[in-house]
Write a protein that holds these residues in place. Structure first.
Motif, short mmCIF file in Angstrom:
data_model
loop_
_atom_site.label_atom_id
_atom_site.label_comp_id
_atom_site.label_asym_id
_atom_site.label_seq_id
_atom_site.Cartn_x
_atom_site.Cartn_y
_atom_site.Cartn_z
N ARG A 49 -13.29 -4.41 2.35
CA ARG A 49 -13.48 -3.19 3.14
C ARG A 49 -14.77 -3.32 3.94
NH1 ARG A 49 -16.29 1.31 1.80
NH2 ARG A 49 -16.29 0.80 -0.42
N ILE A 102 -10.07 -2.36 6.80
CA ILE A 102 -9.84 -3.32 5.72
C ILE A 102 -9.34 -4.62 6.32
CG2 ILE A 102 -8.63 -3.73 3.53
CD1 ILE A 102 -7.91 -0.65 3.67
N ASN A 147 -8.77 2.17 7.56
CA ASN A 147 -8.75 2.76 6.22
C ASN A 147 -8.58 4.29 6.31
OD1 ASN A 147 -9.08 3.24 3.48
ND2 ASN A 147 -11.33 2.97 3.53
N CYS A 185 -5.27 6.98 5.72
CA CYS A 185 -3.86 7.14 5.36
C CYS A 185 -3.10 7.87 6.46
CB CYS A 185 -3.74 7.90 4.04
SG CYS A 185 -2.03 8.12 3.50
N CYS A 190 -8.99 3.50 0.57
CA CYS A 190 -9.55 2.31 -0.08
C CYS A 190 -11.01 2.57 -0.41
CB CYS A 190 -9.41 1.09 0.82
SG CYS A 190 -10.12 -0.40 0.12
N ARG A 191 -11.35 2.48 -1.68
CA ARG A 191 -12.73 2.75 -2.09
C ARG A 191 -13.47 1.48 -2.53
NH1 ARG A 191 -13.39 6.83 0.58
NH2 ARG A 191 -15.42 7.00 -0.40
N GLU A 192 -12.73 0.45 -2.98
CA GLU A 192 -13.39 -0.78 -3.45
C GLU A 192 -13.90 -1.58 -2.25
OE1 GLU A 192 -10.15 -0.21 -4.15
OE2 GLU A 192 -10.19 0.41 -6.25
N VAL A 224 -4.74 -6.94 -3.91
CA VAL A 224 -3.66 -5.96 -4.08
C VAL A 224 -2.33 -6.58 -3.64
CG1 VAL A 224 -5.03 -3.86 -3.77
CG2 VAL A 224 -4.14 -5.05 -1.76
N PHE A 275 -1.18 -1.55 -0.39
CA PHE A 275 -2.19 -0.50 -0.42
C PHE A 275 -1.54 0.83 -0.78
CE2 PHE A 275 -4.08 -3.50 2.71
CZ PHE A 275 -5.25 -3.78 2.01
N CYS A 293 -2.32 4.94 -1.29
CA CYS A 293 -3.25 6.05 -1.20
C CYS A 293 -3.11 6.87 -2.48
CB CYS A 293 -2.95 6.92 0.02
SG CYS A 293 -4.01 8.37 0.10
#
Ligand code: FE2
Length: 418
Positions: A62, A71, A85, A87, A95-97, A102, A105, A107
């Protein structure tokens, strides 16, 4: 209401040329908003990362383009996609990381699911629920998942470096960077696989352009950075060149350390002040590398988003991530090459101590940018001077010039319409 009515009027450039830069260029919120639109989101390629950061299918990082969260992800075909990033449903930054792997993706809000290219592939309860023998709720019959994927950015890859653009009409990357700078880009990213060694993150309370200017300013290193001078990395007999692309937006400061009678194979850099020695001499354990092809340091600015650094054996990308007119995050990615010996990797890591937020050299730059911003904010009607070496804009074969700064603002004025 027409578009013009929504855009605030920009101030008038009340200086004869770009050898004087109004402080408002750094203090105006309106200017900053327009810079994001005209420089970061349109017509330019912005740095997003290195391919080596996402080697396997599903690996992602990210990051940002300007102030928009994006991302960068490796897909099953080995391709690299950059998606926004946000939705497609309720607009959440899902995406927080910072990094991860993955299969798709998701949400977390309503479990909308996107493949590694950003296509919407799953919508829970899209066809409603069966209740009392009837279907109730769900998305309308004409709901088309193809229309609700993540925003997909243009992607350019070269030598293991990844750039992205929101602009579907952006020129090819090679045209954007231009032949003059491409040669220096290819020198550093010559096809050898890269190996990420680590990151530095810092938030600098100053306008993002000051960081570009810092690396277009060869006047300061020998004066501000006493560490450079004391230990002989910056000397009066260094041979230097300043070069720009044809738009004057990108630049390279190229310097070759004076040999001072010493043997060329290993640049045994000793202290300029012979009485001063480092307790840990590994910081100055410099070894000449064949790919340098002459210069011992090349500092490139690729406008507007990234600095590419080669200072002896330390190589890094420095990503400029604005947040508001008076602050930016500065993210350093230190790297090496996969075919480096363990000793060379150790050497690169040691020399990385010169850089980053607490670097022996770079700590100085973060501070002067902060204090410059403070000066601008208290006196926004004033201007800076960039007249060193005259008022013209031209490549030079010496370092006593602010020509690269004048060049950048000439381009900036043109694109910004100031
Ligand atoms: Fe500096």
């Amino acid at each position: 209401m027409s578009q013009e009515n929504l855009i605030p009027l920009l101030p008038v450039w009340d200086q004869p040329d770009t050898s004087r830069i109004p402080f408002w260029a750094y203090t105006s919120k309106d200017i900053h908003k327009q810079e994001l639109e005209k420089l970061f989101y349109k017509g330019h390629w912005c740095y997003v990362g290195l391919e080596a950061e996402i080697p396997e299918t599903g690996d992602f990082k990210r990051t940002v383009v300007g102030e928009r969260s994006v991302i960068m992800v490796r897909d099953a075909q080995g391709g690299i996609n950059v998606v926004e990033n946000v939705c497609g449903h309720r607009g959440m930054q899902f995406c927080r990381e910072k990094h991860g792997t993955v299969k798709s993706f998701v949400c977390p809000y309503h479990q909308w699911n996107y493949d590694l290219e950003g296509n919407l592939q799953g919508v829970p309860f899209r066809r409603g629920v069966k209740q009392d023998g009837a279907v109730k709720g769900g998305m309308p019959k004409d709901f088309n998942p193809k229309e609700h994927g993540l925003t997909q950015l243009q992607v350019a890859r070269r030598g293991g470096v990844v750039f992205a653009s929101f602009d579907a009409d952006v020129e090819p990357f090679e045209d954007f960077i231009g032949p003059e700078m491409l040669a220096y880009f290819d020198r550093m990213f010559n096809g050898r696989k890269l190996k990420v060694l680590g990151y530095n993150n810092q938030r600098i309370p100053g306008n993002w352009k000051l960081m570009m200017e810092n690396i277009k300013d060869p006047y300061h290193p020998g004066l501000l950075h006493t560490w450079f001078v004391t230990f002989g990395l910056w000397r009066a007999d260094n041979r230097s060149e300043l070069k720009m692309d044809r738009h004057h937006r990108h630049a390279a400061m190229i310097s070759t350390k004076g040999e001072g009678g010493k043997n060329a194979q290993t640049t045994n850099i000793s202290s300029f002040k012979e009485s001063m020695q480092l307790n840990d001499p590994r910081f100055l354990d410099v070894e000449m590398e064949p790919w340098w092809n002459g210069p011992t340091a090349v500092m490139m600015t690729l406008f507007p988003s990234v600095i590419l650094q080669q200072q002896v054996n330390s190589v890094s990308t420095r990503h400029i991530q604005p947040n508001g007119h008076g602050s930016f995050d500065f993210v350093w990615t230190h790297f090496g090459y996969e075919d480096d010996t363990p000793e060379m990797t150790e050497r690169r890591l040691c020399q990385a101590n010169l850089f980053g937020p607490a670097g022996f050299v770079s700590a100085d730059d973060g501070e002067v940018i902060e204090f410059s911003q403070q000066g601008f904010e208290q006196k926004p009607f004033h201007r800076t001077l960039a007249e060193l070496g005259g008022r013209d804009i031209e490549d030079t074969d010496h370092m006593v010039s602010e020509t690269l700064i004048r060049g950048m603002y000439k381009y900036w004025r043109k694109v910004m319409g100031v």
